[in-house]
Design a protein around this motif. Sequence first.
Motif, PDB file in Angstrom:
ATOM      1  N   MET A 167       0.871  -1.030  -0.564  1.00  0.00           N
ATOM      2  CA  MET A 167      -0.126   0.243   0.543  1.00  0.00           C
ATOM      3  C   MET A 167       1.006   0.930   0.477  1.00  0.00           C
ATOM      4  O   MET A 167       1.283   1.058   1.191  1.00  0.00           O
ATOM      5  N   ASP A 168       0.989   1.813  -0.858  1.00  0.00           N
ATOM      6  CA  ASP A 168       1.169   3.730  -0.848  1.00  0.00           C
ATOM      7  C   ASP A 168       1.250   4.111   0.445  1.00  0.00           C
ATOM      8  O   ASP A 168      -0.214   4.986   0.689  1.00  0.00           O
ATOM      9  N   ASN A 169       1.286   4.858   1.548  1.00  0.00           N
ATOM     10  CA  ASN A 169       1.729   5.299   2.354  1.00  0.00           C
ATOM     11  C   ASN A 169       2.094   6.361   1.762  1.00  0.00           C
ATOM     12  O   ASN A 169       3.037   7.706   1.046  1.00  0.00           O
ATOM     13  N   GLN A 170       0.444   7.485   2.877  1.00  0.00           N
ATOM     14  CA  GLN A 170       0.040   8.414   1.586  1.00  0.00           C
ATOM     15  C   GLN A 170       0.578   9.453   2.565  1.00  0.00           C
ATOM     16  O   GLN A 170       1.357  11.231   2.584  1.00  0.00           O
ATOM     17  N   PHE A 171       1.741   9.002   3.747  1.00  0.00           N
ATOM     18  CA  PHE A 171       2.454  10.597   4.981  1.00  0.00           C
ATOM     19  C   PHE A 171       4.106  10.601   4.070  1.00  0.00           C
ATOM     20  O   PHE A 171       4.661  11.349   4.794  1.00  0.00           O
ATOM     21  N   ASN A 172       4.173  10.170   3.102  1.00  0.00           N
ATOM     22  CA  ASN A 172       5.510   9.671   1.992  1.00  0.00           C
ATOM     23  C   ASN A 172       5.129  11.070   1.082  1.00  0.00           C
ATOM     24  O   ASN A 172       6.663  11.916   0.576  1.00  0.00           O
ATOM     25  N   THR A 173       4.121  12.419   1.201  1.00  0.00           N
ATOM     26  CA  THR A 173       3.808  12.970   0.157  1.00  0.00           C
ATOM     27  C   THR A 173       4.227  14.385   1.714  1.00  0.00           C
ATOM     28  O   THR A 173       4.968  15.794   0.397  1.00  0.00           O
ATOM     29  N   PHE A 174       4.748  14.682   2.968  1.00  0.00           N
ATOM     30  CA  PHE A 174       4.985  15.752   3.619  1.00  0.00           C
ATOM     31  C   PHE A 174       6.901  15.328   3.483  1.00  0.00           C
ATOM     32  O   PHE A 174       7.490  13.801   2.845  1.00  0.00           O
ATOM     33  N   SER A 175       7.559  16.015   4.056  1.00  0.00           N
ATOM     34  CA  SER A 175       8.974  16.268   3.212  1.00  0.00           C
ATOM     35  C   SER A 175       9.402  15.736   4.857  1.00  0.00           C
ATOM     36  O   SER A 175      10.706  16.502   5.460  1.00  0.00           O
ATOM     37  N   PHE A 176       9.207  14.620   5.427  1.00  0.00           N
ATOM     38  CA  PHE A 176       9.628  13.998   6.824  1.00  0.00           C
ATOM     39  C   PHE A 176      10.817  13.953   6.427  1.00  0.00           C
ATOM     40  O   PHE A 176      11.419  13.172   4.718  1.00  0.00           O
ATOM     41  N   ARG A 177      12.158  13.385   7.687  1.00  0.00           N
ATOM     42  CA  ARG A 177      13.635  12.538   7.174  1.00  0.00           C
ATOM     43  C   ARG A 177      12.917  11.424   7.368  1.00  0.00           C
ATOM     44  O   ARG A 177      12.116  10.926   7.656  1.00  0.00           O
ATOM     45  N   PRO A 178      14.054  10.670   6.833  1.00  0.00           N
ATOM     46  CA  PRO A 178      13.348   9.405   6.972  1.00  0.00           C
ATOM     47  C   PRO A 178      14.086   7.978   7.822  1.00  0.00           C
ATOM     48  O   PRO A 178      12.638   7.674   8.336  1.00  0.00           O
ATOM     49  N   VAL A 179      13.643   9.354   9.518  1.00  0.00           N
ATOM     50  CA  VAL A 179      13.672   8.715  10.281  1.00  0.00           C
ATOM     51  C   VAL A 179      12.645   8.695  10.739  1.00  0.00           C
ATOM     52  O   VAL A 179      11.837   7.919  11.536  1.00  0.00           O
ATOM     53  N   MET A 180      11.964   9.903  10.102  1.00  0.00           N
ATOM     54  CA  MET A 180      10.693   9.695  10.468  1.00  0.00           C
ATOM     55  C   MET A 180       9.528   8.694   9.893  1.00  0.00           C
ATOM     56  O   MET A 180       8.321   8.673  10.495  1.00  0.00           O
ATOM     57  N   ALA A 181       9.763   8.627   8.565  1.00  0.00           N
ATOM     58  CA  ALA A 181       9.115   7.815   7.968  1.00  0.00           C
ATOM     59  C   ALA A 181       9.691   6.907   8.171  1.00  0.00           C
ATOM     60  O   ALA A 181       8.246   5.951   8.315  1.00  0.00           O
TER      61      ALA A 181
END
Length: 436
Positions: free
Chosen positions: A1-15
């Motif tokens: 499933m495509d994670n829609q939170f990826n559209t935010f510019s989070f650092r890899p640690v927060m992803a």
Amino acid sequence: MDNQFNTFSFRPVMADVIEQLNFYEPTAIQQQVIPAVLEGTSVIGQSVTGSGKTHAYLLPLLNGINTEKQEIQFVMTAPTRELAMQIYEEVRKIIDYAGMRGRWNAKLLVGGTDKQKSMEKLKRPPHIIVGTPGRILDLIKEEAISIFSASAFVIDEADLMLDLGFIHDVDQLLVRSKEGIQILAFSATIPQQLEQFYRKYLENPLHVKINDKLSPETLEHRLIPYKHREASDIILDISKAIQPYLAIIFANGKEAVDTLAASLQQKGLDVGIIHGGLSPRERKRMMKDIQNLRYQYIVATDLASRGIDIKGVSHVINAHLPKEEDFYIHRSGRTARAGMEGTVISLYRDRDIKLIEKLQQKGMTFTFWDVKNGEWKESKSWNERNRRKKTIDNIDSEAWKKVKKTKTVKPGYKKKMKKQQEEIKKQMKRKSNRKR
């Protein structure tokens, strides 16, 4: 499933954190608040309990922790120690999921704990402090901490802060913060006093208002008339008709809670109590007992509808209806959470009809019931009874119009006219019944 939170510019640690939290699709408030917080914009967020606002500010704030600086970077305030503890637990969870224990530091500062011990632990400033405004202010005055280094300040449940009289402490904290600090204020309602407070401190904030459904489809609203009965007698009958996982019984005020709880205990119902009059130790013990499912019923003031998160509530019972619609909505919001079913049962008197009408005008649907010997019985709605009363009143006045007035007033004329009116009324009722 495509994670829609990826559209935010989070650092890899927060992803990684988001993946472990099993978050895939941002809620309506997260969708709008997260980008603004990441950009450093101040926000006024307005939405009901359970809309995902805590992570709307936690994820973007913790995304920006600077481990190079050992100073307070974020201040998060809540009106009650229970709410502060819940926010703190979420902060710790994010730190653990990020694998940053020991590198990202957070401290909980609330009343009812040893102040001296807290001061000892603050010798090395944490990155995040979470707490009640009074305790944080107390520690600043003791010079145990300074929040001048903080880049963001969270006011959670701001309207409840106002209700409980803590907004002055928040004011005192903001006076001690640096100019232009990012302020993230969240509340379900924005009373006029709060608007004035926001104008004082927030410059060009993003105002996010989420028009959540007034009532989820999985939530049923039942109304029961008092009919000169005691609340405890009706609730005892309700307890025989329902099998709650956990039910919160709301009463208006501490004294009313104590009286109702005592009456229910006398009738054999084992109930817990929550109100602002409990000591910190009593409240802590009560919350532990509730979490351990010691009670099936809790009698509470509105503090439990906003200031405390109690999980697994299947039923809300309003022994007394509140005066304002918002409070009814907050109380109802304790059940039917996360797609689960729930029932709100309200006992009402004639004086509550104005509130019920206002809620109906907003689109809320009520069903009318009574409960006897542990069995539900469908009841007539209050306006059906009112219509019947109006019909009787109309017949009454129409009958008087048809009474022949005498020119001369003789002894006993009032009795004769009344008798005549009664006869006409009987005829009118017979005609009305034939038409039906």
